[in-house]
Design an enzyme around this catalytic site. Structure first.
Site, PDB file in Angstrom:
ATOM      1  CD  GLU A  60      51.318  39.744  43.514  1.00 30.01           C
ATOM      2  OE1 GLU A  60      51.198  38.966  44.474  1.00 30.01           O
ATOM      3  OE2 GLU A  60      50.434  39.914  42.655  1.00 30.01           O
ATOM      4  CG  ASP A 231      44.230  38.359  45.655  1.00 36.23           C
ATOM      5  OD1 ASP A 231      44.375  38.760  46.818  1.00 36.23           O
ATOM      6  OD2 ASP A 231      44.000  39.107  44.701  1.00 36.23           O
TER       7      ASP A 231
END
Lengths: 346, 346
Positions: A60, A231
């Site tokens: 990410e 998450d």
């Protein structure tokens, strides 16, 4: 000013810096920095992180900007890494000057992410946990666990942590590392034993799958749940029924609805943005019997706060190196000439 | 294998590496690498770059992945930097292993972006320019100019470049740097003079505004236009009427419609994706009188190709350093213990 050099905080430098300042002080300072940036939340450019998913994990990029400074973090999440002797999460980050686009800092963020995640959790609990909380259950005793324990001690005044992990070795590691921390550390044989008498429950497990670390009957009135491990899409820790009984607080709804515990709920299920509580725009905990849930997934602004703090402290203490990362020809239009002249150097 | 160390190609190392291999060889190699990756275009994760705009410029992240390797570039664009003695564009990039998320390479990309942009332009012209082209007009003689000239020499067999810039000093710098390159270099006093007899017109100016470097009457039948400078919202170089007469080829339409010359056209104006020409799925130039336009804005896959090339060459030649960027505790769950033990070291 040497334009081509970028201050770089390596892993070694980060450890020196954190040890020089003290872990608990860093956690308190970070909580204060993150809180200050949450208070000015509307000033930031916000975007859900840019994720590249594969079968085994995710990579990410998490950018943000306050109009003066730009920051981003690179971070991966690979639960199976642990079995290979690798970190589940590694990260690094960068700050840059919005006015010129030139980098201001490159920093390791594996350690810094652990610190900022714990600082954010503790900061949220300061606003949401029941008054006088002193005992925290800590379910999942991996790389993030000690940072959570020390963050809640330093920021919230927690005096006892009750540890549980499906792997007793992880718990034993945690017990050893927290000896001498001033915390009362209790190793527990089940999640039920861990949450006994705890006013705060932190879940920080790492499986990339829908898991049920906490079931509905385990959670009593008035507790604060700090859900850190769920998450990413497909990775949750709490039974859906707990969510339905809780006041849910999130960092950035657009991202949390994809990645957090609330991915189990309809997209219009009401949640409260934590920054609004801090800015005084909306209440936090409404009564002593309410279950509050911080559905933490980690947001770019927390990394921004952490990087700005590290830049300031690195400058103050000298705990950084310089990296030759930006080409700096004498005439900015003469990039090729710089290359030509390098050929003539001995 | 030392897990915490990431190979790093600094500006100095990049110059050593490029000079060791030779600029024209690097440009040819890069064009071949980029062409090979364009040929397998559907294998890549593609997303428009993630841009953070301000009044004075833009900071962008450009990620992509082929499922095995992940790459991204950080790049800024600040046209006013030049007046401050700073680079308009600076960049760095990273490759990582999709299977673990661990970084494989960190590299400067200011020089490498100049090389890959020129290599991409030349590669596109190889497919689109009229047969037997030998003369190129080069309008805009800044940091990218010499790389374009040498790329077209090495990849397309261009023998003459005709230079024009609104600033004669930029042209003079270019003339000096290209002396001895084997190119016939002609400094021109106007854009009209520069394009005289040129089969290829490259525009690579840097103003962040709608500009008209080329007007419609300047462009004759059969030329190939390589439009490099128009690469963000509000920044274009060509008059709209030229676009309407041209066969338009782009890298990634989603991004080019926002950033390229075609931002001046309706969103459904037909364009051809360059990779489809290379993969043999669609024709390139259809006849000798067609105006072909490569509306180049730069795409993440080009950086990916360039970074993979640099990683391979850095490993072969040893032109890299190791960066202590990834925390590597003996037990991956014991990040805090690593910090504790660092305190005990002398």
């Amino acid at each position: 000013m040497t334009l081509n050099l970028v201050p770089f905080v390596s892993v070694e430098r980060m450890m020196q810096l954190v040890l020089h300042l003290g872990v608990e002080r860093v956690l308190c300072d970070l909580a204060a920095e993150i809180e200050a940036d949450f208070r000015r939340w509307p000033a930031f450019d916000k975007t859900p992180r840019v994720a590249s998913h594969s079968d085994v994990g995710v990579i990410e990029l998490m950018p943000t900007s306050d109009g003066e400074t730009y920051g981003f973090k690179y971070v991966n999440g690979h639960p199976s890494n642990m079995k290979k002797g690798l970190q589940t999460v590694t990260a690094f980050g960068l700050l840059a000057d919005v006015a010129t686009g030139y980098p201001l800092l490159l920093s390791e963020m594996t350690i810094l992410t652990a610190l900022r995640t714990a600082a954010t959790s503790a900061m949220a609990a300061k606003w949401l946990a029941p008054a006088g909380a002193t005992s925290m259950a800590l379910i999942g005793n991996g790389a993030q666990a000690e940072f959570q324990a020390l963050g809640f001690k330093a920021v919230c005044g927690i005096t006892e942590v009750r540890l549980y992990d499906i792997d007793p070795e992880a718990t034993a590691k945690c017990v050893t590392n927290l000896a001498g921390s001033g915390l009362r550390v209790v190793a527990c044989g089940s999640p039920e034993a861990a949450i006994e008498g705890a006013q705060i429950i932190t879940t920080v497990t790492a499986d990339k799958q829908y898991a049920t670390i906490l079931t509905d009957n385990m959670v009593g009135a008035g507790v604060h749940i700090n859900a850190v491990g769920g998450d990413c899409p497909g990775k949750t820790e709490l039974h859906r029924d707990i969510l339905l009984r809780s006041g849910i607080f999130v960092e950035y709804p657009d991202q949390t609805r994809i990645e957090g515990e609330i991915q189990q709920l309809p997209a219009d299920h009401p949640v409260t943005e934590l920054w609004q509580v801090i800015a005084g725009q909306t209440p936090g905990r409404t009564d002593a019997r309410q279950i509050t849930l911080f559905d933490s997934v980690g947001f770019a602004i927390e990394d921004f706060s952490a990087l700005r703090y590290i830049l300031a402290k690195a400058r103050q203490t000298g705990h950084f190196d310089n990296l030759d990362m930006i080409a700096d020809p004498d005439d900015p239009r003469d990039l090729y000439g710089m290359l030509l002249r390098a050929a003539c150097r001995p």
